[in-house]
Design an enzyme around this catalytic site. Structure first.
Site, PDB file in Angstrom:
ATOM      1  N   GLU A  99      19.100  66.669   7.392  1.00  0.00           N
ATOM      2  CA  GLU A  99      20.164  65.779   8.076  1.00  0.00           C
ATOM      3  C   GLU A  99      20.154  66.401   9.665  1.00  0.00           C
ATOM      4  OE1 GLU A  99      23.716  67.222   5.857  1.00  0.00           O
ATOM      5  OE2 GLU A  99      23.332  65.696   4.473  1.00  0.00           O
ATOM      6  N   CYS A 105      41.702  67.020  35.453  1.00  0.00           N
ATOM      7  CA  CYS A 105      42.892  67.954  35.796  1.00  0.00           C
ATOM      8  C   CYS A 105      42.983  68.827  34.475  1.00  0.00           C
ATOM      9  CB  CYS A 105      44.278  67.189  35.580  1.00  0.00           C
ATOM     10  SG  CYS A 105      44.052  65.621  37.102  1.00  0.00           S
ATOM     11  N   GLU A 106      41.784  69.808  34.441  1.00  0.00           N
ATOM     12  CA  GLU A 106      41.700  70.883  33.561  1.00  0.00           C
ATOM     13  C   GLU A 106      40.723  72.006  34.234  1.00  0.00           C
ATOM     14  OE1 GLU A 106      43.024  71.098  30.286  1.00  0.00           O
ATOM     15  OE2 GLU A 106      43.460  69.210  30.099  1.00  0.00           O
TER      16      GLU A 106
END
Ligand SMILES: *Cc1c(COP(=O)(O)O)cnc(C)c1O
Length: 417
Positions: free
Chosen positions: A278, A347-348
Site C-alpha cells: 500500500e 496567522c500562526e
C-alpha cells in the site's frame, strides 16, 4: 536536464517538470500551484513492480497521500488498486476507474454507511481494526445478504527503539489488534455466514528507510499466518501495508524497492500468499512540487524572511511534523547564498516551510519551488484563514493539464447559503 528529483530539474537556467517550464505553468495558472510529473509517478510505480516481479503482487496505492482523480487515473492505467480509508476515497478510486476488486478499505472508524457503500460496490477486502468493527461489518453484510471479505490488521510490535520512525505497529497504538485478539477475530469470521477471512494486514508506519523493520514484521506475521492456516483459515493475501520512505533531500538516495522485496518475499512465499503493498508517499512524494511566489523580503534585526504566497493550509507537513522540504528558486541562480526563512501568510508562527535556508537573494515576485510535495500535500490542504485551495496541474512531457481548478471566493462560502 540537471535533475533535482526524477523528471524535475533545471534546463538552461529554468526549472522544468519533464519538458514543461514551471514558470509557464505558474504564469498561466497562478500561484500557489501543485505540479505533478506523470513520468515520475510511473517510474516510482514501476520500480516497485519490477522489484517484486517474481511474486503475485497488487500495488494498492494509498489514496490519502494524493487523492486527485487524475493522479488516480494514471495509477489505474499502470494496473494499481487503491488503499482507501473513507467512503470518499472509495468514491474517488471508483471514479478514476479502479476496479472495486482492487480496492481495500482500512481505518479504525468505518461508519455503517461506508461499510454498506463498500459492500455494494464489491471491494476486495475490509482491513478490520477491532472486534466491534467486525461485528458491524457482519451485521451490514447480513442485512444486504452479502459476504464481506476481510483481513484483520495486526500489530507486529516491531521494536520502536531500533526503528524510531515507526509509530503505528505497536501495542499502544490505536491501530490494529494484537495477535491473540486476531486469532479470536479470525475464528469469529470463519464461523460467520456473512464474513470471509481472505487476508492478513499490517502497516508499521510511514517514511520508513530501514527495511529491517519490514523484515521483522513480516517474519512475525508469517508465523501468525501459519497458525491460522493450521486452524483452517485460508489466508490468500498477505498485505504488508505502505510506509516505504523517500529521500526529501536531493543528495540522498532512497532505500531501493529491491531491498523491501528481499525483506518481504521469502516470508510471503513460505506461506504461499499473494502480496499486497500500500505505498503512497513512495509513488507520488517526489513526483510533485508546490510552486509559490515571493511576496515580500522582510528583514528583521534577527532574520531575513521570505514571505511567500503559499501557507500551511496549502502544505501542512513542515508545520505539522517539522518535515524537511527542499526549496529552490524556479530560476536557477548561481553564486552567493544567504540564509532565509521561508514563511507563509497564515496567522500562526508555525507557518514555515524552512528555517535559515541557504537561498540566493531573490527579488519580490520571483518563484520558488517546494519539492517532495506530491504526497500529503494537496490531500491535507485546508481552507484555514479562508484561503481558497490551490490549483493542481499534471505534466505529461511538454503538455500540462489543470487537474483541479483553483478554488474561488464563491467556493469558500458556497455551503453557507
Ligand atoms: C498511510 C497508510 C499507508 C500509506 O503510507 P505511505 O507512508 O504513504 O506509504 C498505507 N497503508 C495504511 C494502512 C496507511 O495508514
Amino acid at each position: 536536464m540537471k535533475e533535482i528529483f526524477p523528471s524535475i530539474g533545471y534546463k538552461s537556467g529554468e526549472l522544468y517538470v519533464e519538458e514543461t517550464k514551471v514558470r509557464e505553468i505558474a504564469e498561466e495558472v497562478g500561484t500557489p500551484v501543485y505540479i505533478y510529473s506523470k513520468r515520475a509517478i510511473e517510474k516510482a510505480y514501476r520500480e516497485i513492480e519490477e522489484a517484486f516481479s517474481k511474486v503475485n503482487l497488487l500495488i494498492a496505492f494509498a489514496v490519502k497521500s494524493n487523492s486527485n482523480v487524475w493522479v488516480l487515473k494514471v495509477l489505474k492505467e499502470l494496473g494499481a488498486g487503491a488503499d482507501t480509508v473513507s467512503v470518499g476515497e472509495i468514491f474517488r478510486a471508483i471514479t478514476a476507474g479502479i476496479e472495486p476488486k482492487k480496492i481495500l478499505f482500512a481505518g479504525v472508524g468505518k461508519r455503517e454507511d461506508e461499510i454498506e457503500f463498500a459492500l455494494e460496490r464489491g471491494i476486495l477486502m475490509f482491513n478490520v481494526e477491532s472486534e466491534g468493527e467486525l461485528l458491524k461489518i457482519e451485521s451490514v453484510a447480513e442485512r444486504l445478504n452479502k459476504v464481506a471479505p476481510i483481513a484483520v490488521r495486526v500489530n507486529p510490535e516491531v521494536n520502536p527503539k531500533t526503528h524510531p520512525y515507526i509509530a503505528t505497529g505497536l501495542r499502544s497504538s490505536k491501530f490494529g489488534v494484537d495477535f491473540e485478539t486476531a486469532l479470536k477475530l479470525y475464528r469469529k469470521a470463519k464461523e460467520s455466514r456473512y464474513l470471509k477471512p481472505i487476508g492478513i494486514h499490517f502497516h508499521i508506519g510511514s517514511q520508513i528507510t530501514d527495511v529491517s523493520a519490514f523484515e521483522e514484521a513480516a517474519s512475525k506475521v508469517k508465523e501468525l499466518v501459519k497458525e491460522l492456516q493450521s486452524r483452517g483459515v485460508e489466508v490468500e493475501y498477505f498485505d504488508a501495508g505502505g510506509g516505504l520512505g523517500i529521500n526529501y533531500k536531493p543528495d540522498e538516495k532512497p532505500v531501493p524497492a529491491k531491498a523491501l522485496a528481499e525483506a518481504l518475499i521469502p516470508h510471503v512465499k513460505e506461506v504461499n500468499c499473494k502480496l499486497i503493498l500500500e505505498p503512497g508517499r513512495r509513488i507520488v512524494g517526489n513526483a510533485g512540487i508546490l510552486v509559490t511566489k515571493l511576496l515580500y523580503r522582510k528583514e528583521t534585526p534577527e532574520k531575513l524572511f521570505y514571505v511567500v504566497d503559499a501557507g500551511m493550509n496549502d502544505l501542512a507537513r513542515p508545520s505539522l511534523y517539522k518535515a524537511y522540504h527542499h526549496i529552490e528558486p524556479v530560476k536557477e541562480i548561481s553564486g552567493e547564498r544567504i540564509k532565509a526563512t521561508v514563511v507563509g501568510p497564515i496567522c500562526e508562527s508555525g507557518d514555515q516551510f524552512g528555517q535559515d535556508r541557504p537561498l540566493p537573494l531573490l527579488k519580490e515576485g520571483e518563484l520558488l519551488a517546494v519539492f517532495s510535495a506530491g504526497a500529503y500535500g494537496f490531500s491535507m490542504a485546508s481552507n484555514y484563514n479562508s484561503r481558497p485551495r490551490p490549483a493542481e496541474v499534471l505534466v505529461d512531457g511538454s503538455n500540462f493539464k489543470v487537474i483541479r481548478q483553483r478554488e474561488t471566493l464563491a467556493d469558500l462560502i458556497s455551503r453557507e447559503f
